[in-house]
Motif scaffolding. Structure first.
Motif, mmCIF file in Angstrom:
data_model
loop_
_atom_site.group_PDB
_atom_site.id
_atom_site.type_symbol
_atom_site.label_atom_id
_atom_site.label_comp_id
_atom_site.label_asym_id
_atom_site.label_seq_id
_atom_site.Cartn_x
_atom_site.Cartn_y
_atom_site.Cartn_z
ATOM 1 N N ARG A 221 -0.835 30.499 -19.028
ATOM 2 C CA ARG A 221 -1.130 30.614 -20.670
ATOM 3 C C ARG A 221 -2.231 30.678 -21.226
ATOM 4 O O ARG A 221 -3.113 29.666 -20.992
ATOM 5 C CB ARG A 221 -0.074 29.672 -21.534
ATOM 6 N N ILE B 217 13.009 33.694 -26.561
ATOM 7 C CA ILE B 217 12.541 33.724 -27.941
ATOM 8 C C ILE B 217 13.228 34.679 -28.784
ATOM 9 O O ILE B 217 13.339 34.324 -29.937
ATOM 10 C CB ILE B 217 11.053 34.111 -27.817
ATOM 11 N N ARG C 64 11.209 28.350 -30.190
ATOM 12 C CA ARG C 64 10.922 28.145 -31.464
ATOM 13 C C ARG C 64 10.915 29.675 -32.141
ATOM 14 O O ARG C 64 10.350 30.791 -31.679
ATOM 15 C CB ARG C 64 9.222 28.052 -31.500
ATOM 16 N N ASP D 227 5.253 43.259 -20.528
ATOM 17 C CA ASP D 227 6.065 43.012 -19.190
ATOM 18 C C ASP D 227 7.367 43.263 -19.386
ATOM 19 O O ASP D 227 8.121 43.594 -18.615
ATOM 20 C CB ASP D 227 5.686 41.517 -18.884
ATOM 21 N N PHE E 295 -2.510 35.861 -31.507
ATOM 22 C CA PHE E 295 -0.980 35.736 -31.270
ATOM 23 C C PHE E 295 -0.594 34.386 -31.027
ATOM 24 O O PHE E 295 0.596 34.310 -30.940
ATOM 25 C CB PHE E 295 -1.140 36.911 -30.085
HETATM 26 C C1 UGA Z 1 2.731 33.989 -20.990
HETATM 27 C C2 UGA Z 1 3.648 32.989 -20.153
HETATM 28 O O1 UGA Z 1 3.667 32.012 -20.774
HETATM 29 C C3 UGA Z 1 2.669 32.565 -18.805
HETATM 30 O O2 UGA Z 1 3.447 31.737 -18.234
HETATM 31 C C4 UGA Z 1 2.035 33.992 -18.207
HETATM 32 O O3 UGA Z 1 1.230 33.401 -17.081
HETATM 33 C C5 UGA Z 1 1.444 34.770 -19.035
HETATM 34 O O4 UGA Z 1 2.263 35.133 -20.400
HETATM 35 C C6 UGA Z 1 0.877 36.068 -18.280
HETATM 36 O O5 UGA Z 1 1.710 36.629 -17.740
HETATM 37 O O6 UGA Z 1 -0.313 36.144 -18.151
HETATM 38 P P1 UGA Z 1 0.774 33.445 -22.993
HETATM 39 O O7 UGA Z 1 1.093 35.051 -23.203
HETATM 40 O O8 UGA Z 1 -0.654 33.244 -22.830
HETATM 41 O O9 UGA Z 1 1.593 33.464 -21.477
HETATM 42 O O10 UGA Z 1 1.438 33.060 -24.201
HETATM 43 P P2 UGA Z 1 2.640 32.089 -24.286
HETATM 44 O O11 UGA Z 1 2.478 30.678 -24.874
HETATM 45 O O12 UGA Z 1 3.932 32.227 -23.437
HETATM 46 O O13 UGA Z 1 3.178 32.630 -25.718
HETATM 47 C C7 UGA Z 1 3.728 34.095 -25.884
HETATM 48 C C8 UGA Z 1 4.246 34.518 -27.211
HETATM 49 O O14 UGA Z 1 5.263 33.816 -27.563
HETATM 50 C C9 UGA Z 1 3.262 33.895 -28.302
HETATM 51 O O15 UGA Z 1 2.820 34.666 -29.529
HETATM 52 C C10 UGA Z 1 3.851 32.799 -28.987
HETATM 53 O O16 UGA Z 1 3.699 32.372 -30.377
HETATM 54 C C11 UGA Z 1 5.219 33.363 -28.870
HETATM 55 N N1 UGA Z 1 6.245 32.270 -28.865
HETATM 56 C C12 UGA Z 1 6.187 31.338 -27.849
HETATM 57 C C13 UGA Z 1 7.422 32.038 -29.648
HETATM 58 O O17 UGA Z 1 7.401 32.866 -30.585
HETATM 59 N N2 UGA Z 1 8.384 31.048 -29.427
HETATM 60 C C14 UGA Z 1 8.481 30.109 -28.684
HETATM 61 O O18 UGA Z 1 9.081 29.283 -28.424
HETATM 62 C C15 UGA Z 1 7.150 30.219 -27.670
#
Ligand code: UGA
Length: 425
Positions: free
Chosen positions: A155, A216, A252, A265, A320
């Motif tokens: 992440r 989500i 969330r 993806d 983001f």
């Molecule tokens: C995501 C995956 O979590 C990683 O495991 C993966 O390796 C990565 O993509 C990738 O393919 O390279 P990332 O995009 O860095 O990681 O961010 P996340 O922490 O997963 O969050 C993604 C989005 O979802 C953010 O905009 C976040 O604010 C949102 N989010 C996350 C929500 O709206 N609600 C939640 O409960 C969790």
């Protein structure tokens, strides 16, 4: 210890290079961009990722990490090649694999003894097989090689910690030699290591990201219902998450997911399924629900302050998500476009992503940038919490209410304490 080259020093490549180096391997980082390699040679990280620059500096200092723009040097100088080049989304939602293909051809032309070529970029299923076929076709020297798939689950913002303390490592291989080499690379990490075939490893990556995005979007739909009937989606998520089969993470609700991974993806996986004759409309809906989150926030603003033309909206957060300067597919950009079209004025604040946002949005005299959340909110008709930066929790809400034109907050991340907001007026 192995000699590794990482081909492509974008987000995934850089973290992979720095962390393998930390695990004791010699690493060469390659990129086609001169500027980027010069920056890296100075020990500076072109991206904001906590802890990354320290690792780079350490590796450069002890001489176990080097950078080059010459792919031949990288290929000949290593036994394991990690392919971390970009796989941008094409117009039809499919991944554009031209960089992967070009790297495969270049690897083939410089093979000089057995090498393991590992696909790390997120790619459609069967890409590793295609890489193997391509390398075999252009492999004039007849040197031996094997391919592997080793998807990353990092992440942004916590990528170093995720690499060093993973939940699992997925390794897709076709033979024992590749399997042993891959397991050796990760021998310093103690976690579940799942060894599978190439296609299974590739699917695990897309299926994992799509499932998290689906989670989500699911809670976001639940939140729409909660809004209408007066239920508290935070408590609903808590109640659901206490069931360990469901788990509380990625429940969330808010303005929706962004970033370089989930949106791309989800669309790519849906197209991959379709290309193989499998209907995966569930993912199309996941994407659409996420896109509609911007309309939900806009509608909330309209309900609160009515006409948006000429109104000033403060954006608390542009990235983001927190701890990154990344605005790729960020809700901030999509919301800004909608509000600017409505004739609103935007005052932005973000501790890291101001420049990237400004660059992505392009010049616009209706948008100004401010050093603090309070400064962005001064005189505004409404604040939208776009990113859940922790420092927003320190804002003095009573004082804030006094400085806004109309003290109104739409919390796109359910981040602030609603009772404290109400008490502050
Ligand atoms: C995501 C995956 O979590 C990683 O495991 C993966 O390796 C990565 O993509 C990738 O393919 O390279 P990332 O995009 O860095 O990681 O961010 P996340 O922490 O997963 O969050 C993604 C989005 O979802 C953010 O905009 C976040 O604010 C949102 N989010 C996350 C929500 O709206 N609600 C939640 O409960 C969790």
């Amino acid at each position: 210890m192995a000699k590794i080259s990482v081909l492509g020093t974008g987000y995934v490549g850089l973290v992979t290079a720095a962390c393998f180096n930390r695990l004791g391997h010699e690493v060469i980082g390659y990129d086609v961009l001169d500027d980027k390699i010069e920056t890296l040679k100075r020990g500076e990280s072109p991206i904001y990722e906590p802890g990354l620059e320290d690792l780079l500096k350490q590796g450069l200092e002890d001489g176990t990490m080097t950078f080059t723009t010459d792919m031949e040097t990288a290929i000949r100088g290593s036994d394991v090649l990690f392919v971390c080049v970009g796989t941008p989304q094409g117009q039809d939602g499919r991944a554009d694999l031209s960089q992967v293909e070009a790297v495969a051809r270049t690897i083939a032309s410089h093979l000089d003894g057995f090498k393991l070529i590992v696909e790390k970029s997120t790619v459609p299923v069967k890409t590793a097989q295609r890489m193997r076929e391509t390398i075999a076709r252009y492999n004039k020297s007849g040197s031996g090689f094997a391919v592997a798939s080793n998807p990353e689950f990092l992440r942004e913002g916590s990528a170093i910690g995720d690499f060093m303390n993973p939940d699992r490592i997925v390794i897709g291989v076709e033979d024992d030699r590749a399997r042993e080499m891959m397991l050796d690379l990760y021998s310093g990490l103690d976690c579940a290591k799942l060894v599978v075939d190439l296609e299974t490893a590739e699917i695990i990556k897309h299926a994992s990201n799509s499932f998290l995005a689906l989670k989500i979007s699911y809670i976001n739909m639940v939140s729409e219902l909660c809004d209408v009937v007066g239920a508290d989606v935070e408590k609903v998520a808590e109640g659901m998450g206490l069931d360990e089969r469901i788990s509380a993470s990625f429940l969330r609700a808010g303005i929706g997911y962004g970033g370089s991974c989930f949106p791309k993806d989800v669309r790519a996986f849906q197209r991959i399924a379709e290309d193989h004759g499998v209907n995966f409309d569930l993912l199309r809906e996941t994407d659409e629900i996420n896109n509609r989150r911007i309309d939900v926030v806009t509608r909330k603003l309209q309900d609160l302050i009515w006409v948006l033309r000429g109104k000033t909206i403060a954006f608390w957060g542009l990235a983001f998500k927190p701890d990154t300067d990344d605005v790729r597919e960020a809700p901030s950009l999509r919301l800004a476009k909608v509000l600017l079209d409505e004739g609103a004025i935007i005052r932005g604040w973000d501790p890291e992503a101001q420049e990237t946002f400004q660059y992505a949005l392009g010049p616009n005299d209706q948008v100004t940038y401010h050093d603090t959340p309070e400064a962005a909110a001064a005189g505004a008709d409404a604040v939208v919490v776009v990113t859940d930066w922790p420092q927003l929790l320190d804002v003095d809400l009573v004082q804030l209410a006094g400085t806004m034109a109309t003290p109104t907050i739409v919390d796109g991340r359910n981040h602030l304490d609603p009772d404290a907001c109400r008490a502050a007026g």
